[in-house]
Design a protein around this motif. Sequence first.
Motif, short mmCIF file in Angstrom:
data_model
loop_
_atom_site.label_atom_id
_atom_site.label_comp_id
_atom_site.label_asym_id
_atom_site.label_seq_id
_atom_site.Cartn_x
_atom_site.Cartn_y
_atom_site.Cartn_z
N LEU A 353 0.84 -1.19 0.00
CA LEU A 353 0.00 0.00 0.00
C LEU A 353 0.89 1.25 0.00
O LEU A 353 1.84 1.34 0.78
CB LEU A 353 -0.88 -0.01 1.25
CG LEU A 353 -1.94 1.08 1.38
CD1 LEU A 353 -3.01 0.96 0.31
CD2 LEU A 353 -2.59 1.04 2.77
N TYR A 354 0.58 2.18 -0.90
CA TYR A 354 1.34 3.44 -0.97
C TYR A 354 0.38 4.61 -0.75
O TYR A 354 -0.79 4.54 -1.12
CB TYR A 354 1.99 3.63 -2.34
CG TYR A 354 3.10 2.65 -2.63
CD1 TYR A 354 4.41 2.94 -2.29
CD2 TYR A 354 2.82 1.43 -3.24
CE1 TYR A 354 5.43 2.05 -2.54
CE2 TYR A 354 3.84 0.52 -3.50
CZ TYR A 354 5.13 0.84 -3.15
OH TYR A 354 6.14 -0.06 -3.41
N GLU A 365 5.39 13.80 0.01
CA GLU A 365 6.02 12.49 0.16
C GLU A 365 5.23 11.39 -0.52
O GLU A 365 4.01 11.46 -0.62
CB GLU A 365 6.06 12.11 1.66
CG GLU A 365 6.88 13.04 2.51
CD GLU A 365 6.84 12.67 3.99
OE1 GLU A 365 6.03 11.79 4.38
OE2 GLU A 365 7.62 13.26 4.76
N LEU A 366 5.97 10.36 -0.96
CA LEU A 366 5.37 9.07 -1.30
C LEU A 366 5.77 8.14 -0.17
O LEU A 366 6.96 7.99 0.12
CB LEU A 366 5.92 8.55 -2.63
CG LEU A 366 5.47 7.13 -3.01
CD1 LEU A 366 4.00 7.09 -3.42
CD2 LEU A 366 6.32 6.56 -4.15
N ASN A 367 4.78 7.53 0.49
CA ASN A 367 5.08 6.64 1.61
C ASN A 367 4.62 5.23 1.33
O ASN A 367 3.60 5.02 0.67
CB ASN A 367 4.39 7.15 2.89
CG ASN A 367 5.09 8.35 3.48
OD1 ASN A 367 6.31 8.35 3.63
ND2 ASN A 367 4.34 9.39 3.80
N LEU A 368 5.38 4.29 1.85
CA LEU A 368 4.99 2.89 1.79
C LEU A 368 4.35 2.59 3.15
O LEU A 368 5.00 2.76 4.20
CB LEU A 368 6.25 2.06 1.58
CG LEU A 368 6.12 0.58 1.28
CD1 LEU A 368 7.39 0.08 0.63
CD2 LEU A 368 5.84 -0.22 2.52
N ILE A 369 3.08 2.20 3.13
CA ILE A 369 2.32 2.12 4.38
C ILE A 369 2.42 0.74 5.02
O ILE A 369 2.05 -0.27 4.41
CB ILE A 369 0.84 2.49 4.11
CG1 ILE A 369 0.74 3.90 3.51
CG2 ILE A 369 0.03 2.40 5.40
CD1 ILE A 369 1.38 4.99 4.33
N LYS A 370 2.93 0.72 6.25
CA LYS A 370 3.04 -0.53 7.00
C LYS A 370 2.17 -0.45 8.24
O LYS A 370 2.07 0.62 8.85
CB LYS A 370 4.49 -0.72 7.46
CG LYS A 370 5.50 -0.78 6.35
CD LYS A 370 6.87 -1.03 6.96
CE LYS A 370 7.94 -0.29 6.19
NZ LYS A 370 9.15 -0.09 6.96
N PRO A 371 1.58 -1.57 8.65
CA PRO A 371 0.70 -1.52 9.82
C PRO A 371 1.44 -1.07 11.07
O PRO A 371 2.55 -1.51 11.34
CB PRO A 371 0.22 -2.97 9.96
CG PRO A 371 1.17 -3.79 9.15
CD PRO A 371 1.70 -2.90 8.07
#
Length: 503
Positions: A353-354, A365-371
């Motif tokens: 998920l980004y 920002e572009l973020n990589l979403i982690k729980p």
Amino acid sequence: MRDRIHSQVAFHCEFMTLPTMRKFLPMLLCLSGIASAQQIKVEDIYAKYCSGCHGAKFEGGQGGILVDGVWKHGSTDAEIAKTITKGNLQLGMVPWEGILTGDQIRSLVIFLREKEKQTLAKGMSFPKPSPDKVTKTELHDYRIETLVESGIKDPWAIAFLPDGRKLLTEKSGRLRFITADGKLDPKEIEGIPAVIEHGQGGLMEVAVHPDYAKNGWVYLGLSDGTREKREGGKDEVRCITAVVRGKIKGHKWTEQEWIYRPDPKFRSGAGVHFGTRFVFDKGYIYFVIGERGGLMEVQDLSLPNGKIHRLHDDGRVPADNPFVKTKDAIPGIWSYGHRNPQGLAMDARDGTLYSTEHGPRGGDELNLIKPGANYGWPIVTLGMNYDGMPMSYRGPDGKEILSVTEKEGMEEPVAFWLPSIAVCGLDFYTGDKFSKWKNDLLVGALAQQEIRRLRIEDKKVVSQEIILKDIGRVRDVAMGPDGLIYVILNGPDRLVRIVPAGK
Ligand code: HEC
């Protein structure tokens, strides 16, 4: 007509790595902001302090158009000077008192008046995409087809129905059909929940359930709350982003169910940063609630703002969400420390998920979403305040603390944009019409009026190209089931689509 968009591949995330960026940050901020505002020309003051929100070409943006003769907050010179001096923090207008001198504010008023006169004299003109023009990019050539260019105001998001029709939201609270052949259905869909249009908020996201053909569910993201008229003053508004679903029968919204309707105590009067945007995956819905201007509230897990949430698609809380066992935490929270993400997309190749997130000045920002992860706002940011001052926030004891550019335990962006491009709308291209763009991430941008194509390999951005530029502020970009790319533009308000041409 043929036109080439230069393949300016060397954008910020390649030409500067994060560590280099940090080293040069003070200098960059000094160049892009202003250390001393004393001896600069009024054009430069506008360009540096105002254009980020009101448009480099006066076309408007997060703040309205200042040269169209419409003054919402008073039209006399004195009133305009007062708005500039005192600002309107609720709506997101910065108070310039103490940053600009009285003389500078007076010259800004004169400057805006001149521009207003010029624009009204020649009529506002905006570039209109020509259907015959072929735009060449590195891998594909395309044309732009304009589907809707009148009858819509502040369009926000688009969703695709299996019968070829589309759903389109307008910020004011209207939900519309676009017919299968791309025309605006003049009749709006009736009976959706009341929407509080306030600053950047209103009716925002729309999406259809992945099993829509079977279950008919349509999801909306909107600003929910109350508006009370006050005698002789401003309305008293309290609102926050909420998620609702329903089914559309004919032109009627029916069988409504709230998926997440935050407790009224979480509503605020702020007119900024509502987030929204949905992603569905494996029976879950992911959605964003922007920080609503709330700085350190973003770090507080007992508040819903500044968070990406995950729920079952019927609104139940998944038992394995990261904070379900944390005392007082909102159980739907999936990740936190976000400012205002307005792009959310999942890479179908690996389920990553980004999000794209509006930073302050210089911190998109572009973020990589982690729980469970913390994305750091406002403690960590690469950006600065709109007035050119470093970002800061108040600690628990009320003392002012300067933001830093990195901190242990807080996630770093996968990519960032300096200056900010005002990221909005995000989708992976998975169709066949533009086969060489397969699995590339399309990033919309409001302020820079562009779409960037990011190639992502092993969760890293390996190249970046601007594939569309300067036909309006890009509010949403979405691939249709037909493999064409649909683009929602604001100011001028339009729905267009990108279709292949030759290569
Ligand atoms: C961070 C974004 C931001 C910046 C930077 C900004 N503004 Fe604004 N401005 C806004 C917003 C938001 C509004 C309110 C728009 C509305 O009411 O819909 C606004 C409103 C205004 C208005 C009132 C317009 C009206 O219709 O009455 C004036 C005048 C104005 N801004 C001037 C300026 C000037 C001059 C600067 C630079 C010195 C500036 N603004 C910088 C966001 C900004």
